[in-house]
Design an enzyme around this catalytic site. Structure first.
Site, PDB file in Angstrom:
ATOM      1  CB  CYS A 120      -0.886   0.013   1.252  1.00 19.50           C
ATOM      2  SG  CYS A 120      -2.089   1.363   1.231  1.00 19.50           S
ATOM      3  CB  CYS A 122      -1.350   5.129   3.071  1.00 19.45           C
ATOM      4  SG  CYS A 122      -1.256   3.700   4.145  1.00 19.45           S
ATOM      5  CE  LYS A 195      -7.231  -0.875   5.180  1.00 22.80           C
ATOM      6  NZ  LYS A 195      -5.827  -0.631   4.796  1.00 22.80           N
ATOM      7  NE  ARG A 205      -5.603   5.504   8.873  1.00 20.36           N
ATOM      8  CZ  ARG A 205      -6.825   5.794   8.476  1.00 20.36           C
ATOM      9  NH1 ARG A 205      -7.339   6.985   8.760  1.00 20.36           N
ATOM     10  NH2 ARG A 205      -7.527   4.922   7.804  1.00 20.36           N
ATOM     11  NE  ARG A 217      -5.889   5.261   5.064  1.00 23.64           N
ATOM     12  CZ  ARG A 217      -4.884   6.119   4.879  1.00 23.64           C
ATOM     13  NH1 ARG A 217      -4.914   6.960   3.863  1.00 23.64           N
ATOM     14  NH2 ARG A 217      -3.873   6.147   5.717  1.00 23.64           N
ATOM     15  CD  GLU A 233     -14.355  -4.326  -2.602  1.00 22.63           C
ATOM     16  OE1 GLU A 233     -13.461  -4.983  -3.193  1.00 22.63           O
ATOM     17  OE2 GLU A 233     -14.457  -3.092  -2.716  1.00 22.63           O
ATOM     18  CE  LYS A 248      -6.607  -3.077   8.498  1.00 24.17           C
ATOM     19  NZ  LYS A 248      -5.630  -2.391   7.712  1.00 24.17           N
ATOM     20  CB  SER A 274      -3.547  -0.337  15.575  1.00 27.93           C
ATOM     21  OG  SER A 274      -4.392   0.498  14.801  1.00 27.93           O
TER      22      SER A 274
HETATM   23  C1  PBG Z   1      -2.344   0.522   5.063  1.00 26.40           C
HETATM   24  C2  PBG Z   1      -2.839  -0.219   6.247  1.00 26.40           C
HETATM   25  C3  PBG Z   1      -3.540   0.253   7.365  1.00 26.40           C
HETATM   26  C4  PBG Z   1      -3.645  -0.831   8.259  1.00 26.40           C
HETATM   27  C5  PBG Z   1      -3.039  -1.907   7.638  1.00 26.40           C
HETATM   28  N1  PBG Z   1      -2.562  -1.520   6.388  1.00 26.40           N
HETATM   29  C6  PBG Z   1      -4.025   1.602   7.720  1.00 26.40           C
HETATM   30  C7  PBG Z   1      -5.074   2.279   6.957  1.00 26.40           C
HETATM   31  O1  PBG Z   1      -5.661   1.726   6.026  1.00 26.40           O
HETATM   32  O2  PBG Z   1      -5.296   3.428   7.273  1.00 26.40           O
HETATM   33  C8  PBG Z   1      -4.274  -0.783   9.617  1.00 26.40           C
HETATM   34  C9  PBG Z   1      -3.767  -1.794  10.585  1.00 26.40           C
HETATM   35  C10 PBG Z   1      -4.106  -1.511  12.002  1.00 26.40           C
HETATM   36  O3  PBG Z   1      -4.834  -0.585  12.365  1.00 26.40           O
HETATM   37  O4  PBG Z   1      -3.602  -2.273  12.841  1.00 26.40           O
HETATM   38  N2  PBG Z   1      -3.327   0.962   4.192  1.00 26.40           N
END
Ligand code: PBG
Length: 322
Positions: A120, A122, A195, A205, A217, A233, A248, A274
């Site tokens: 990804c 980001c 997701k 983040r 997002r 999806e 997720k 997280s």
């Molecule tokens: C990257 C990504 C994210 C997470 C995993 N890959 C953050 C997001 O999409 O903002 C989140 C993982 C977590 O919160 O533990 N896109």
């Protein structure tokens, strides 16, 4: 025959009996431990909102990997924090990138460890969005090429599996065809298929310095009220070639996980994210909950809902007891 003939308490009387009829079991091999790798040297820095979880520079990963392996964990997923960010996330697909370095270090230290990489942009873009911009919009198709380059460069560095988490349309097909062309037809794709745009990613983040500079997002991640869409999806990602599909976050979406389990035969992953980790740690630090029991119950609920594997920051601490 109902009571008094039928007595469900009979099989609950002792620990041994309960063990005999236990329906769901958790094993270390089903846990994937997330690791944050930061460009630089000599970095081991705890993330304030995620007690017990640190960011490591590649040169400081060795001891951590040895510990993870000695606990009987067999897989990690890597997230990179580059030194420099730019609009196109260039640091994501360089041979010398931080994740590419980390893969080589881990493979040297623990060749058996399954190294999965998050794919990804980001964490690498100056604007913090998961794709490249066209004005203030995310350009889906222009992003696909960059994601494909990123995945190939991870595979080139020795990654065992790639895991796209960007939520662009068509990314699984783009990754599959780029990997195959580059000679990596045996590298599986675990797609973050369903997701959601979730507030539960807050602490991540902070850890990954990937908060979007403007907006949010929601134009690419899923809308939390939608369940049918999650199934669409997942079906699309499977059609495009995903080997493992993921839901997720986990806890607020256990219904989606259960439905996915019933609709598909592919291995199913859940990400215990997280924010789910941070809430438990915060309450435990105040003595408000019994952390070990809460964690065991949470992970079991995810497994019971239908997950085959669980990505979780709790992996190390629970591996000791499994
Ligand atoms: C990257 C990504 C994210 C997470 C995993 N890959 C953050 C997001 O999409 O903002 C989140 C993982 C977590 O919160 O533990 N896109």
């Amino acid at each position: 025959m109902p009571y008094p003939t039928e007595r469900l308490r009979r099989l609950r009387r002792t620990g041994a009996l309960r063990g005999l009829v236990q329906e769901t079991r958790l094993h270390r091999s089903a846990l994937v431990y997330p690791l944050f790798v930061q460009e630089g040297k000599g970095v081991v820095q705890e993330i304030p909102s995620m007690p017990g979880i640190s960011r490591f520079s590649p040169d400081r990963l060795q001891a951590e990997i040895t510990e993870i392996a000695s606990l009987g964990l067999i897989s990690v997923i890597l997230f990179g924090i580059p030194a420099k960010k730019d609009p196109k996330g260039t640091a994501a697909y360089q041979e010398t990138g931080v994740v590419q370095q980390a893969i080589r270090t881990i493979k040297k230290e623990a060749p058996e460890m399954i190294v999965i990489t998050d794919v990804c942009l980001c964490e690498y873009t100056s604007h913090g969005h998961c794709g490249v911009l066209d004005g203030e919009e995310i350009d889906n198709d222009a992003t696909l090429d960059l994601l494909a380059r990123m995945a190939v460069s991870h595979a080139d560095a020795g990654a065992d599996m790639v895991a796209p988490s960007d939520m662009m349309d068509g990314r699984v097909r783009a990754l599959r065809s780029a990997l195959d062309k580059a000679g990596f037809s045996s590298v599986p794709i675990m797609s973050y298929a369903a997701k959601y745009a979730s507030a539960f990613y807050g602490p991540f983040r902070e850890a990954a310095e990937s908060t979007p500079a403007f907006g949010d997002r929601r134009s690419y991640q899923m809308d939390p009220p939608n369940r049918n869409e999650a199934i669409r999806e997942i079906a699309l990602d499977i059609e495009e070639g995903a080997d493992i599909v993921m839901v997720k976050p986990a806890l607020a979406y256990l219904d989606v996980l259960r439905e996915a389990r019933e609709c598909f035969l592919h291995p199913l992953a859940a990400y215990n994210v997280s924010g789910e980790y941070a809430m438990v740690k915060a309450a435990a630090a105040r003595g408000w909950i019994d952390e070990d029991r809460i964690v065991a119950e949470i992970l079991m609920s995810i497994k019971r809902a239908g997950a085959d594997l669980i990505l979780t920051y709790f992996a190390k601490q629970v591996a000791r007891d499994l």
